[in-house]
Enzyme design. Structure first.
Site, short mmCIF file in Angstrom:
data_model
loop_
_atom_site.label_atom_id
_atom_site.label_comp_id
_atom_site.label_asym_id
_atom_site.label_seq_id
_atom_site.Cartn_x
_atom_site.Cartn_y
_atom_site.Cartn_z
N HIS A 96 0.75 -1.10 -0.21
CA HIS A 96 -0.04 -0.12 -0.03
C HIS A 96 0.97 1.40 -0.09
O HIS A 96 0.77 2.21 -0.75
CB HIS A 96 -0.85 -0.07 1.27
CG HIS A 96 -1.81 1.16 1.28
ND1 HIS A 96 -3.08 1.15 0.83
CD2 HIS A 96 -1.68 2.35 1.80
CE1 HIS A 96 -3.83 2.09 1.22
NE2 HIS A 96 -2.72 3.02 1.69
N GLU A 97 1.95 1.33 0.92
CA GLU A 97 2.77 2.41 1.00
C GLU A 97 3.55 2.54 -0.15
O GLU A 97 3.86 3.79 -0.78
CB GLU A 97 3.55 2.66 2.34
CG GLU A 97 2.87 2.54 3.59
CD GLU A 97 1.93 3.67 3.78
OE1 GLU A 97 1.82 4.46 3.03
OE2 GLU A 97 0.78 3.45 4.45
N GLU B 23 -4.57 7.94 -2.80
CA GLU B 23 -5.10 6.96 -2.28
C GLU B 23 -5.40 5.91 -3.32
O GLU B 23 -5.41 4.54 -3.02
CB GLU B 23 -6.30 7.09 -1.39
CG GLU B 23 -6.83 5.80 -0.40
CD GLU B 23 -5.62 5.56 0.76
OE1 GLU B 23 -4.45 6.56 0.74
OE2 GLU B 23 -5.73 4.72 1.46
N HIS C 46 1.88 4.46 -2.73
CA HIS C 46 2.33 5.81 -2.69
C HIS C 46 3.65 6.40 -2.96
O HIS C 46 3.62 7.56 -3.80
CB HIS C 46 1.75 6.24 -1.26
CG HIS C 46 0.43 6.36 -0.78
ND1 HIS C 46 -0.37 7.30 -1.45
CD2 HIS C 46 -0.18 5.66 0.31
CE1 HIS C 46 -1.63 6.89 -0.60
NE2 HIS C 46 -1.52 6.15 0.27
#
Lengths: 498, 498
Positions: A263-264, A293, A267
């Site tokens: 997830h990170e 997001e 980003h």
């Protein structure tokens, strides 16, 4: 002064702001990953000082003059958009009376500490008076900033320009009714994944090594970033060639680190692939909270929780995983990492129920800001909605209304971005699938075309485009919740065999 | 304006400088421990920006006014000393014409890069023209700064105020003749420690765990600091409650990490124990390079290389060390960690020959600055002196005149601090021994009284006292090389049985 000289001066002025921003970001990263406990107090003073410098420069008479004089005389699209973004920030700050803003900052700082305490002690009453003030501040801010239809729009605009209550009240109910219907089918299915088969001790160092492999597969560049441990994971761009990720490890449940890191990483990829020409301008970051997001959720949910991803990576996983995984076959593994189970805590929610958590917050904060409900009602309403949407009631406020920091930080209008990002991601994935055989790329582990497509379609622009402009340019339509609805239905139908 | 208001304003002004310093120090720490390679370029811009801010504030008209107006009207000793230190910095900067300083900065930056290259390629000729310029810059600076007897004094003053060529030319020959006589006895001794018995594979993680134990024993506070890995170890105070250490590990020779970490721990203890009232003033750091080095060498050489230290810690060591150490007894171990052997590289030198390396540099740089020799002669003279003092001749300039970065960084007058620190340490240790049964404290592992005594006698004062004032206040006499001479003679006589 010659116009060209003035433009150069403006660029240097923005550089200065960005130098402060970079120094401050390093402090923030350090405070959440490395700083020794006693060092925090003095470092906070330094952070406050640098933050104040940035604020001064963003709201100075000098900035006002640059905007006024350069805006009508610029045809360079990058410079023009830069001026617009500066102007928006300038206006947002200028509209708020200095005294009000200062009072807000003091209340906000106190509130975060009080919230921490209230959460620890499961004591909503402690937090209540602060939350009331923060709602009032946000109502006042919204009035100063202005809006067309709904006061809450002014707050939404800060995080997701272009999105309104009108829009959300159109898409959220559609999404909700579909999610709840899918959830019902899941809950009555005979398929019952057993998470205990994967909740076995998995040493941290092995988890680190495995997740680093996955980040490399995604195309995250470790010569322009790093991965560290923290309590509340985040990604932070210091500069475009130093975009850091953080994660946390549960040695009895690898899912936290594996999916959290990816997830990170989503980003991080975004920030690493912004056009270098935007460096040292306020355009060198994501278009909005929601678009950001969309990138993290794209990689986490659409790539890393997919079946083809584990067809490719399960053997690799087994090389790092404890011996007991040898008895778990790929099908069981895939079922278990996608288990759907209503739960109290948003950040631990599964892929299907997650948007329901967001809607609860959205509905409550919208009603608060519109004075349709009062802060005193929150715990009660929260539990009611949890029961209504998810069929469970939090036994404590700690696991209910007190769980998230956002309100304590004074942020209202932020939560919808999480659900918007999710819908954007589904819509983007759908478009990508028309251009590429995505599943077979994932299956072979060749993620480079996907990464490059995202970089070309989204990342490179930074804040050069508005969020909905990006969405429309990429997908040829505006926000459409159907893609997420279809994705979730199809996915869980296959897993839960309904 | 009221005087009290102006004093408050001055303190706030110093706070601002210190905020920049703290932010810059974090950047420096990060650049040497954590930063991904591609992030360096942009971060360097930020470092340059913050450094320039500090320089501007230290040399501003405003600073001049504060000094002029407050100095005659202050009787608070802390404030007065603060003003003096600011004045010294102000004067040192103001005396140098801006253009000269700027040219120096450019040359210095280039020189460091060229030196790196010259060292890698073992090519002194490449570095020679830059070194010439740097010598000239330093001669010019010295002329602007002024001196009484010897031009080199002006440079010494920057690092070790109070110390002069006169003083060094008095103490160094005494020290040298004693070291050389001891060295001769060592070299003709029948005792020949065999380092291969301890040069066995010792996993890094185990070295980390063991050295952390030792730091805790010293009283280094991990809630106000941390330990990281780097290439060229250093200690850095970010603030008084965040004083970080760095070290490096050789998995085939634990001595590098163990003694290196304790050395940096000595620097760290100093900064952690400065009086909090000095925070956010330029007094909140060590009194001088030499006094700082006295603290690191005190712990490294006088405590951690002593026999009682290992009487206490050898069992602990064996718990972390590889199995093969079980065959090395304490006596052999102690002999081996104290092996004396002339070597080319200063930072790898043993306790006895280390000061000889410093003297070679001192004599050469003093002669350069006094125009008694020229840069072209350096490689030749270096090797001659190495042969003369240590009995060995470096086979390459890389292992000779090119080994240290100091001259490339434009620093002349710095090297003597290392030897001064060593003599201070011996003198301080001698005084301490009169107050405490030091050896038996070390043997029991109760180092708290030692740490407290150093904090009370030295650390707390920060820069409130001049270096020689501290030395005299603590030891009741001025610099005296005899204590180091005696310490080394006694120690190596016991080990080498002469």
């Amino acid at each position: 002064m010659k116009l060209s000289d003035q433009k150069q001066q403006f660029k240097n002025y923005l550089k200065e702001i960005d130098y402060y921003r970079e120094a401050l970001s390093l402090i923030h990263w350090d405070m959440r990953t490395k700083i020794p406990t006693k060092g925090v107090e003095q470092r906070s003073e330094v952070a406050g000082f640098l933050g104040e410098k940035i604020h001064q420069l963003q709201t100075s008479k000098q900035m006002e003059a640059y905007i006024k004089e350069l805006k009508p005389n610029t045809d360079d699209s990058i410079l023009l958009r830069t001026i617009e973004v500066c102007e928006e920030e300038y206006e947002r700050n200028k509209k708020i009376p200095h005294k009000l803003y200062k009072d807000f900052m003091i209340t906000q700082t106190k509130s975060e500490a009080i919230w921490q305490q209230a959460k620890e002690n499961d004591d909503f009453h402690l937090f209540r008076p602060y939350l009331k003030k923060l709602v009032d501040f946000n109502r006042e801010f919204a009035s100063y900033w202005g809006y067309e239809n709904n006061i809450y729009d002014a707050l939404l605009h800060k995080f997701e320009p272009g999105i309104t209550v009108n829009e959300l009240d159109h898409v959220f109910p559609k999404l909700r009714s579909s999610l709840r219907s899918t959830l019902e089918k899941v809950q009555t299915s005979a398929v019952k994944p057993d998470p205990s088969i994967i909740q076995v001790h998995f040493p941290k160092q092995q988890q680190v090594a495995f997740t680093e492999q996955l980040l490399k597969q995604m195309g995250y560049d470790f010569t322009s970033g790093r991965l560290d441990e923290t309590v509340h994971p985040f990604a932070i761009p210091l500069n475009q060639n130093d975009v850091r990720l953080t994660t946390r490890y549960d040695e009895n449940d690898f899912r936290m680190a594996v999916f959290g890191t990816i997830h990170e990483g989503g980003h991080g990829l975004y920030e690493q692939n912004i056009d270098p020409r935007l460096a040292r301008t306020p355009l060198a970051t994501g278009a909005s909270m929601g678009i950001h997001e969309s990138q993290s959720l794209f990689w986490e949910n659409f790539i890393a929780r997919s079946y083809p991803f584990w067809e490719k990576n399960y053997d690799l996983f087994l090389q790092y995983a404890p011996h007991s995984f040898q008895n778990v076959d790929l099908e069981q593994f895939y079922q278990t990492i996608n288990e759907v189970k209503p739960s109290f805590i948003r950040i631990e929610a599964d892929e299907l129920t997650y948007p329901l958590h967001i809607m609860i917050r959205y509905e409550l904060e919208k009603a608060l800001i519109n004075e349709e409900i009062i802060v005193d009602d929150l715990p009660h309403l929260w539990n009611e909605k949890m029961n209504d949407y998810l069929g469970i009631t939090p036994p404590t406020d700690r696991e209910g209304v007190l769980q998230d920091i956002h309100w304590a930080g004074g942020d209202f209008g932020y939560f919808p971005s999480y659900a918007l990002g999710y819908m954007y991601a589904a819509q983007i994935y759908h478009t990508l699938s028309k251009d590429f055989p995505v599943e077979s790329l994932i299956r072979t582990g060749d993620l480079t075309p996907i990464k490059s497509w995202l970089a070309k379609s989204i990342h490179q622009y930074g804040k050069l485009k508005e969020p909905l402009e990006i969405l429309t340019d990429v997908t040829n339509e505006t926000l459409n919740p159907d893609y997420l609805v279809q994705h979730l239905e199809k996915k869980f139908k296959a897993i839960y065999q309904f």
